[in-house]
Design a protein around this motif. Structure first.
Motif, short mmCIF file in Angstrom:
data_model
loop_
_atom_site.label_atom_id
_atom_site.label_comp_id
_atom_site.label_asym_id
_atom_site.label_seq_id
_atom_site.Cartn_x
_atom_site.Cartn_y
_atom_site.Cartn_z
N ALA A 377 0.84 -1.21 0.00
CA ALA A 377 0.00 0.00 0.00
C ALA A 377 0.87 1.25 0.00
O ALA A 377 0.56 2.25 -0.66
CB ALA A 377 -0.93 -0.01 1.22
N GLY A 378 1.99 1.18 0.74
CA GLY A 378 2.91 2.32 0.77
C GLY A 378 3.56 2.59 -0.57
O GLY A 378 3.76 3.75 -0.95
N ASN A 379 3.91 1.52 -1.29
CA ASN A 379 4.47 1.71 -2.63
C ASN A 379 3.48 2.42 -3.54
O ASN A 379 3.85 3.27 -4.36
CB ASN A 379 4.84 0.36 -3.24
CG ASN A 379 6.11 -0.21 -2.64
OD1 ASN A 379 6.90 0.50 -2.02
ND2 ASN A 379 6.31 -1.52 -2.79
N PHE A 380 2.21 2.06 -3.40
CA PHE A 380 1.17 2.76 -4.17
C PHE A 380 1.17 4.24 -3.82
O PHE A 380 1.05 5.11 -4.70
CB PHE A 380 -0.19 2.14 -3.88
CG PHE A 380 -1.33 2.84 -4.56
CD1 PHE A 380 -2.12 3.75 -3.85
CD2 PHE A 380 -1.61 2.61 -5.89
CE1 PHE A 380 -3.17 4.42 -4.47
CE2 PHE A 380 -2.67 3.28 -6.52
CZ PHE A 380 -3.45 4.18 -5.81
N GLY A 381 1.32 4.56 -2.53
CA GLY A 381 1.38 5.95 -2.12
C GLY A 381 2.55 6.68 -2.75
O GLY A 381 2.43 7.84 -3.20
N CYS A 382 3.72 6.02 -2.80
CA CYS A 382 4.90 6.65 -3.42
C CYS A 382 4.66 6.93 -4.90
O CYS A 382 4.98 8.02 -5.40
CB CYS A 382 6.12 5.74 -3.26
SG CYS A 382 6.81 5.71 -1.60
N ILE A 383 4.09 5.96 -5.60
CA ILE A 383 3.86 6.14 -7.04
C ILE A 383 2.85 7.26 -7.29
O ILE A 383 2.99 8.05 -8.22
CB ILE A 383 3.38 4.82 -7.67
CG1 ILE A 383 4.43 3.73 -7.48
CG2 ILE A 383 3.08 5.02 -9.15
CD1 ILE A 383 5.80 4.07 -8.01
N LEU A 384 1.83 7.35 -6.44
CA LEU A 384 0.87 8.45 -6.56
C LEU A 384 1.58 9.79 -6.38
O LEU A 384 1.34 10.75 -7.13
CB LEU A 384 -0.24 8.29 -5.52
CG LEU A 384 -1.28 9.42 -5.47
CD1 LEU A 384 -2.00 9.57 -6.81
CD2 LEU A 384 -2.28 9.17 -4.34
N ALA A 385 2.48 9.86 -5.39
CA ALA A 385 3.24 11.09 -5.18
C ALA A 385 4.13 11.39 -6.38
O ALA A 385 4.27 12.55 -6.80
CB ALA A 385 4.08 10.97 -3.91
N TYR A 386 4.74 10.36 -6.96
CA TYR A 386 5.58 10.56 -8.15
C TYR A 386 4.76 11.20 -9.28
O TYR A 386 5.24 12.09 -9.98
CB TYR A 386 6.13 9.23 -8.65
CG TYR A 386 7.21 8.61 -7.81
CD1 TYR A 386 7.68 7.34 -8.10
CD2 TYR A 386 7.76 9.27 -6.72
CE1 TYR A 386 8.67 6.74 -7.34
CE2 TYR A 386 8.74 8.69 -5.94
CZ TYR A 386 9.19 7.42 -6.25
OH TYR A 386 10.17 6.86 -5.48
N CYS A 387 3.55 10.70 -9.46
CA CYS A 387 2.71 11.23 -10.52
C CYS A 387 2.37 12.70 -10.28
O CYS A 387 2.39 13.52 -11.20
CB CYS A 387 1.43 10.39 -10.62
SG CYS A 387 0.40 10.78 -12.06
N MET A 388 2.13 13.04 -9.01
CA MET A 388 1.79 14.42 -8.68
C MET A 388 3.01 15.33 -8.79
O MET A 388 2.90 16.49 -9.21
CB MET A 388 1.19 14.49 -7.28
CG MET A 388 -0.13 13.74 -7.14
SD MET A 388 -0.94 13.96 -5.55
CE MET A 388 -1.53 15.63 -5.69
N VAL A 389 4.19 14.82 -8.46
CA VAL A 389 5.41 15.62 -8.63
C VAL A 389 5.70 15.83 -10.11
O VAL A 389 6.06 16.94 -10.54
CB VAL A 389 6.60 14.94 -7.93
CG1 VAL A 389 7.92 15.60 -8.33
CG2 VAL A 389 6.44 14.99 -6.42
#
Length: 890
Positions: A377-389
């Motif tokens: 679930a945390g990896n999903f959070g990181c990827i979501l942040a990557y997309c927003m960055v």
């Protein structure tokens, strides 16, 4: 959103170039390469898996390029929080930062469980005290206790300061890298291309092969998460802004290269059958490959240990990242304000660290299975942040085209679009079934729970802080104030280039050939002094005991040795006129007494001065002329009376070499008499006799023996046998001498240090000494100071003057002393000397500037061979250079 500005940072500029590279790279090369390589090869084959990781690296590379531009443009704590705040405002920033905090915290919690789990791989008996089961995972008391202890340890390290956490990261990451390099290098030597047969690719046909490659590519980006920690700590980085972007990209390139080469090494050293057997057995395919490459199961454990280091590096990196992300949200009044408190001494966000640390302490109680769900679930959070960055990167190019960008990405539209596309693809991999990383219902529940907690914090902060919610104070940074000359030049900042260059280019001084000859009968151990009578009686009936004025008499050692000699029917003659820094005139006087009393054997009883004097007396009793004639080479001889050494102090090494240092009272020359005849017929090294050493003598002689080993190891005349002995002795000294000095030494520690002192004498007999001793002999010859104290003032400076000429060896010494690279050797030496209360200068010892010219001339006069033996002698041992060095020591 109202934007404010600030001109100063609350953080310490603690991180160097090396620190941030190791923080990012160490986060990426965790434990996965040890446990998952077999799975990757099984999925896509060796070459296919390599291509999959390269493809995944390309996906991450585009995202990394956006970070590389944004981080130096906005070098503020929080990274993603700041980027998204400037581009999307408070709501977008909240979502982005909250998502990446999930990623960081989940990894921290997972690693707390991973470490004791990995210990179980190596030591199955480790699991003791069954407690309960969660989601099919059995929890044991030893497993739980280990996780908690390490969670507390990592938390404390981070609270202690950013630099402390960075040092831990540097050491462990380099250890991981070293293990990986060993595997890669060994596989090239011992591997076989035939092992690749049948396992280069998996799947049938081109379409099948591409499908398996894509499967590996789908999971590979999640092993590169970690470079994003750099922007989280950007405000603490003491590096030119443009260089930050380059280091961030470098960390990704290194990560991709590391994983690809590890995959190749495993496939090159193990055939498909061996990999399958390993995968179905221990599951640690990479460790088994290491064992195959070196033909040693021990090396498998070395690699597993390196993998355990990887757990800690990931843990440490994400602790840094998670605490800074929490701090940045608190600074913007998006979560409770107390998360923004900084430690009054270390300037670390200690409340945020404590919260993350507390979660890592509690996490193991939930069991490893549940934490696998959390980390996914945390990896999903990181990827979501990557997309927003990535989206913020594009928005800011449109919204703020004139923003200063120290590291500017070319073709920003293409890079931005690709970054958004790649991160969106990775998000879809989590959402759509059948991709290999699709979130399961339990993991979606974790995402939902974290989202709900985020909503609670969002509403709470909006209600409590009102208009302050989303507060942002932009840090005004002048790039012109950060030049290359201001870059931190600590040992850690140079570690990668220094260690790697030195380790592969270490000089083989002995490749031109060498001679080794040391015929000594060494009798070592507690109580061995009882043999002195029998050993001496084999050489005649009259023994001359050479000693100092009082110490061996006061302790009863003299009476004991005399009684042991007389028990064997021997007549004894006492010569007790030896003083510290024995004089040539004393030696000649003793030789006359030995001749007059018809001495058959000479016994040196005491410290280095007594033993050196005994050698000189035994030598001159058989030779004509004055001792100075032999010292300066006007005469030579290989005759001497039999010599038995019974040291009562350790460290001088006189009992195990073939020279005797004396001072000429007429001119102050302190120089050694050298002859094979001076090697003791027998040396009885009894640690029990050393127990009466005053603490000041323990300290001084400890310094002397350490200098013997360091100088012999780094000498131009060094060779394999002396290297091996010196490397064995240095840790014995460094790890035990302080305890002896403090009066806390055990029998074992006394024996270890005594042995190290004897080894020190042996290695300088063959490899010689160098600059430190060459410069000290004139000092103690002039002022009659304690030799070890003189060395304490000189040796660290001598090391600083010479380490660059043999970085390989000085680097090895530095690491044995607790340092890191060759640059650390002198500072770590000073630290050890300070523990012995030997932080002295030549000025403290009575040397003044007026003495410098004579000291420099005398060093070149009495020690030309030692100076030539010094690394970089042509640059460091001229009279002018010596004068400068002496001046720096006052």
């Amino acid at each position: 959103m109202e934007t404010h500005t600030r001109t100063t940072s609350k953080f310490n500029k603690a991180f160097s170039s090396m620190d941030i590279l190791m923080i990012a790279f160490g986060a990426m090369i965790g434990w996965g390469w040890v446990v998952s390589t077999g799975d990757w090869i099984g999925t896509a084959g060796v070459i296919g898996a390599m291509l999959g990781f390269i493809l995944g690296g390309v996906m991450i590379f585009f995202i990394g390029m956006t970070y590389a531009e944004l981080t130096p443009a906005m070098p503020e704590c929080g990274g993603e929080h700041v980027f998204s705040m400037r581009a999307m405002g408070p709501v977008g920033s909240f979502v982005c930062t909250w998502a990446i905090i999930l990623g960081y915290v989940s990894v921290v919690c997972f690693e707390a469980c991973a470490l004791p789990t990995i210990i179980t791989y190596v030591w199955p008996q480790f699991l003791q005290g069954y407690l309960y089961t969660v989601a099919g995972f059995d929890i044991y008391a030893t497993w739980l206790a280990t996780a908690i202890v390490f969670a507390i340890f990592i938390t404390v390290i981070n609270i202690m300061g950013a630099k402390t956490a960075a040092k831990l990261q540097n050491i462990l990451t380099l250890a991981i890298g070293a293990a990986g390099i060993l595997l890669i290098a060994a596989s090239v030597v011992t591997g076989n291309p035939s092992n690749l047969d049948g396992q280069m690719f998996a799947g049938s046909g081109m379409q099948g092969m591409m499908g398996t490659i894509i499967k590996v590519a789908a999971v590979s980006p999640f092993f590169f998460i970690g470079f994003d920690v750099i922007p989280q700590a950007a405000e603490e980085i003491n590096v030119p802004l443009k260089k930050i972007g380059k280091i961030l990209i470098l960390s990704i390139v290194l990560g991709v290269t590391f994983y690809a080469l590890i995959i190749f090494s495993v496939g090159y050293v193990m055939n498909s059958g061996q990999i399958a057997a390993s995968y179905n057995g221990s599951g640690l395919v990479t460790a088994d490959a290491m064992a195959n490459a070196f033909h040693s199961t021990i090396m498998a454990k070395v690699l597993i240990l390196a993998g355990m280091c990887g757990i800690i590096t990931s843990w440490n990196s994400f602790m840094i990242g998670g605490s800074r992300a929490m701090y940045s949200m608190a600074e913007s009044y998006m979560i409770p304000r107390f998360f923004a408190r900084l430690h009054p001494k270390t300037n670390t966000p200690y409340i945020a660290i404590l919260v993350v640390g507390l979660l890592s302490v509690l996490a193991p109680f939930a069991g490893r299975k549940m934490l696998v769900w959390i980390v996914d679930a945390g990896n999903f959070g990181c990827i979501l942040a990557y997309c927003m960055v990535s989206s913020s990167f594009i928005i800011l190019h449109v919204k703020e085209p004139t923003m200063p960008r120290p590291y500017k990405v070319k073709h920003w539209k293409f890079i931005g679009a690709m970054a958004v596309l790649m991160s969106a693809i990775m998000i879809m991999l989590y959402v759509f079934p059948g991709t290999g990383v699709t979130l399961v219902p339990q993991e979606w529940a974790m995402v939902a729970g974290w989202t709900l907690l985020g909503v609670v914090f969002f509403v709470f902060s909006k209600l409590v802080y009102k208009e302050k919610f989303g507060y942002y104070a932009q840090l005004a940074v002048s790039e012109s104030a950060k030049t290359e000359e201001q870059e931190e030049t600590t040992a850690a900042a140079r570690a990668t280039s220094a260690i790697m260059a030195a380790e592969v280019s270490g000089l083989d001084e002995w490749s031109r050939g060498f001679d080794y000859f040391l015929p000594i009968n060494l009798v070592f151990g507690q109580g061995k002094v009882e043999q002195v009578g029998k050993i001496a009686a084999a050489h005649g009936t009259t023994a001359m005991i050479v000693t100092g004025g009082s110490s061996v008499k006061r302790t009863g050692t003299y009476d004991r040795v005399r009684a042991l000699l007389e028990r064997e029917g021997m007549h004894t003659v006492l010569f007790d006129q030896v003083t510290p820094n024995p004089l040539t005139t004393t030696v000649e006087e003793g030789a006359k007494l030995a001749i007059a009393q018809h001495a058959d054997v000479v016994i040196g009883l005491g410290g280095g001065s007594a033993m050196d004097a005994a050698k000189g007396i035994a030598f001159m009793a058989c030779n004509e002329g004055g001792v100075s004639e032999y010292i300066y080479g006007d005469r030579s001889s290989s005759k001497a009376l039999p010599i038995i050494q019974v040291p009562t102090t350790f460290g001088t090494g006189s009992e195990s070499n073939g020279f005797a240092v004396m001072t000429n009272p007429d001119n102050g020359d302190k120089k050694s008499l050298r002859s094979p005849a001076l090697v003791a017929t027998a040396s009885i090294v009894d640690p029990d006799l050393m127990r009466t050493m005053p603490s000041s003598v323990i300290a001084a002689n400890g310094c002397d023996m350490l200098c013997h080993c360091i100088e012999a190891f780094t000498a131009n005349n060094a060779q394999p046998f002396t290297d091996a002995l010196a490397l064995y002795a240095i840790p014995l000294i460094a790890n035990n001498i302080v305890s002896l000095y403090r009066g806390e030494g055990t029998d074992e520690q006394w024996s270890k240090v005594c042995l190290a002192g004897t080894i020190g004498g042996m290695v300088i007999n063959t490899a010689g000494i160098t600059l430190g001793h060459a410069m000290e002999h004139p000092v103690s010859g002039l002022k009659d100071i304690t030799h070890g104290r003189g060395l304490a003032a000189i040796e660290p400076v001598a090391i600083e003057a010479t380490y660059r000429y043999n970085r390989f060896k000085f680097g090895r010494i530095a690491r044995m002393l607790g340092g890191f690279t060759a640059e650390d050797c002198a500072p770590r030496m000073r630290t050890l000397l300070k523990s012995l209360d030997l932080d002295v200068t030549l000025g403290d010892l009575g040397i003044g500037k007026k003495d410098i010219p004579w000291l420099a001339r005398n060093a070149r006069k009495v020690s030309p061979g030692n100076l030539v033996n010094t690394p970089g002698s042509e640059s460091t041992t001229s009279e002018e250079s010596l004068e400068d060095l002496y001046a720096s020591m006052i």
